[in-house]
Design an enzyme around this catalytic site. Structure first.
Site, PDB file in Angstrom:
ATOM      1  CG  LEU A  82      -1.763  -1.243   1.434  1.00 53.61           C
ATOM      2  CD1 LEU A  82      -2.581  -1.110   2.705  1.00 53.61           C
ATOM      3  CD2 LEU A  82      -2.664  -1.467   0.237  1.00 53.61           C
ATOM      4  N   GLY A  85       0.039   6.784   0.912  1.00 54.81           N
ATOM      5  CA  GLY A  85       0.212   7.821   1.927  1.00 54.81           C
ATOM      6  C   GLY A  85       1.350   8.772   1.623  1.00 54.81           C
ATOM      7  CD  GLN A 161      -6.338   4.290  -1.774  1.00 53.35           C
ATOM      8  OE1 GLN A 161      -5.214   4.775  -1.691  1.00 53.35           O
ATOM      9  NE2 GLN A 161      -7.037   3.910  -0.716  1.00 53.35           N
ATOM     10  N   GLY A 189      -9.607   4.919   2.206  1.00 53.34           N
ATOM     11  CA  GLY A 189      -9.038   3.928   3.111  1.00 53.34           C
ATOM     12  C   GLY A 189      -8.477   2.745   2.344  1.00 53.34           C
ATOM     13  CG  ASN A 218       0.332  -0.435   6.255  1.00 48.83           C
ATOM     14  OD1 ASN A 218      -0.646  -0.580   5.529  1.00 48.83           O
ATOM     15  ND2 ASN A 218       0.231  -0.224   7.557  1.00 48.83           N
ATOM     16  CE  LYS A 367       2.300   3.035  10.437  1.00 48.27           C
ATOM     17  NZ  LYS A 367       1.559   3.023   9.143  1.00 48.27           N
TER      18      LYS A 367
END
Length: 461
Positions: A82, A85, A161, A189, A218, A367
């Site tokens: 994914l 972000g 996406q 999401g 992720n 993160k």
């Protein structure tokens, strides 16, 4: 396909906005489903009294996996990362996976290196695909041009996406923000990965080429490297779906966890946004809910195809209502709803889904700059297979003052030389300190705020 004909004015406006922007029928159908749930008061909350903690979990370390079966399973596996972000919480304006981590190599470089090593070592095809968002696709594909051998078996290296309108809390109509119209949109999401796999044609292409298993993680989790033992375990279970979990510590109180739904005994995922505010003490209790969800998933591609053939693009994942200002940097801008789903929530739509407890090394996300300092330090070494590995029994806890270290620019300005952390139990930095020369941290070390910028002493304990 589900009915997308709107009866609510706000939904009609949103669907027209999506159509004008080129959204396909599947994306519009899924959005309409979750809009209607939100409009009727659906909260997506999972109260503590409706679940039981997950207590008995099989451990990968205890599983006997035949080497031949492990190889055969990996040969039928495809990896998806994914990659939608931006890492805005760290001040980034492009894909977080383009963040340098070790020796000038980005997260993206290390992911590619892990896959190329596994292909050569195990002589498998192992396609690697990225689910990009409209904000990350261009930069990611440009960076991947340096790896002309990455594409495998005639498959694309990415699929896109979709984007959906942010909805005003007051009135449930699409928000307008002329100052930056791109902020009127958000991704729905990462639970959308299943719909995008099908509507993009990638799912059919994978099955046509003989792939049976899918592992998703992720993009910022450098621990989710190719693993033949996990692939072999999953194949042997004949389960439609499996989730990797780790034992929680006090540092994992914010992460989602699996639980058992009391009404039917089904495994489910609960995130913070799905927990009633007055029950957060249950959610954050690492002794009550002992395992956190790594967001490393395994799926049987044929059964995913069969399920989507029955349900259409709406797989049935629970709604997550994410309320934010339209401009994340402007707290006075209009409050909006982002209608989201989590890919890990798919565990509840697959009867017979499993969980497997893995070692902590399978979960190495980036993160915050706290984790970035740790991954760049001598706590980890870069192995031949491009994994970051450590021989320490427990990682030191890093807590950097967010006033001075939150963004990558702040961090790089102050951490010019990453300190030695191998002998540290913890490092807490309060105030504005600069690591401009080699620093050796031992035990539990704290730098206190004295109101001015200072250089860190060479020995810190």
């Amino acid at each position: 396909m589900n009915d997308t004909r709107p009866t609510e004015p706000g939904l009609a406006q949103a669907l027209e906005k999506m159509r004008a922007a080129g959204a396909d029928d599947a994306a519009r159908t899924v959005f309409a489903h979750y809009y209607r749930l939100a409009a009727t008061g659906e909260t997506g909350l999972i109260p503590e009294e409706t679940i039981s903690p997950l207590t008995d979990v099989e451990r990968l370390a205890d599983v006997d996996v035949d080497e031949t079966q492990a190889h055969d399973a990996l040969a039928q596996t495809v990896m998806i990362k994914l990659n939608g972000g931006l890492g805005t919480s760290m001040g980034l304006d492009r894909a977080k996976t383009l963040l340098p981590v070790r020796d000038g190599q980005t997260v993206l470089d290390l992911i590619v290196a892990q896959v190329r090593h596994a292909r050569e070592r195990y002589d498998v095809r192992l396609p690697l695909l990225f689910m990009n968002s409209f904000r990350t696709r261009a930069d990611t594909l440009t960076h991947l041009e340096r790896y002309p051998d990455l594409a495998a078996d005639g498959l694309p290296v990415d699929f896109l996406q979709s984007a959906e309108p942010k909805i005003r809390v007051d009135g449930l109509v699409p928000v307008t923000w002329p100052a930056d119209p791109t902020l009127e949109w958000c991704p729905p999401g990462h639970g959308e990965v299943y719909t995008r796999l099908a509507s993009s044609g990638v799912l059919d292409a994978l099955l046509e080429r003989g792939y049976r298993y899918l592992t998703i993680a992720n993009g910022d989790n450098l621990g989710a490297a190719p693993d033949p033992r996990l692939a072999g375990w999953f194949a042997a279970t004949d389960a439609p779906y499996a989730a990797e979990v780790c034992l929680r510590t006090a540092n994992d109180r914010k992460g989602g966890h699996l639980a058992v739904r009391r009404s039917d005994g089904q495994l489910i995922l609960r995130d913070t946004a799905q927990t009633p505010a007055d029950q957060m003490h249950y959610f954050t209790d690492e002794h009550r809910h002992r395992y956190f969800h790594c967001n490393n998933l395994w799926l049987d591609l044929q059964r995913l195809h069969d399920r989507l053939s029955q349900s259409g693009p709406v797989l049935g994942l629970p709604l997550i209502r994410n309320e934010k200002t339209v401009d994340p940097t402007d707290p006075t801008s209009p409050r909006t709803l982002q209608l989201e789903t989590a890919m890990g929530a798919a565990i509840e739509v697959f009867p017979g889904a499993r969980a497997i407890a893995v070692e902590r090394g399978r979960f190495l996300p980036v993160k915050t700059t706290n984790e970035l300092m740790l991954l760049r330090s001598d706590v980890f070494t870069l192995a031949e297979d491009a994994r970051l590995v450590t021989d320490l029994p427990k990682l030191p806890g890093i807590h950097l003052d967010p006033r001075h270290y939150k963004t990558i620019n702040q961090f790089d300005e102050r951490v010019q030389i990453v300190p030695s952390l191998r002998d540290a139990r913890s490092l807490r930095v309060r105030g504005d300190w600069t690591f401009s020369h080699p620093v050796h941290v031992t035990g539990d070390a704290t730098l206190e705020d004295n109101g001015q910028q200072q250089s860190v002493p060479p020995d810190l304990h």
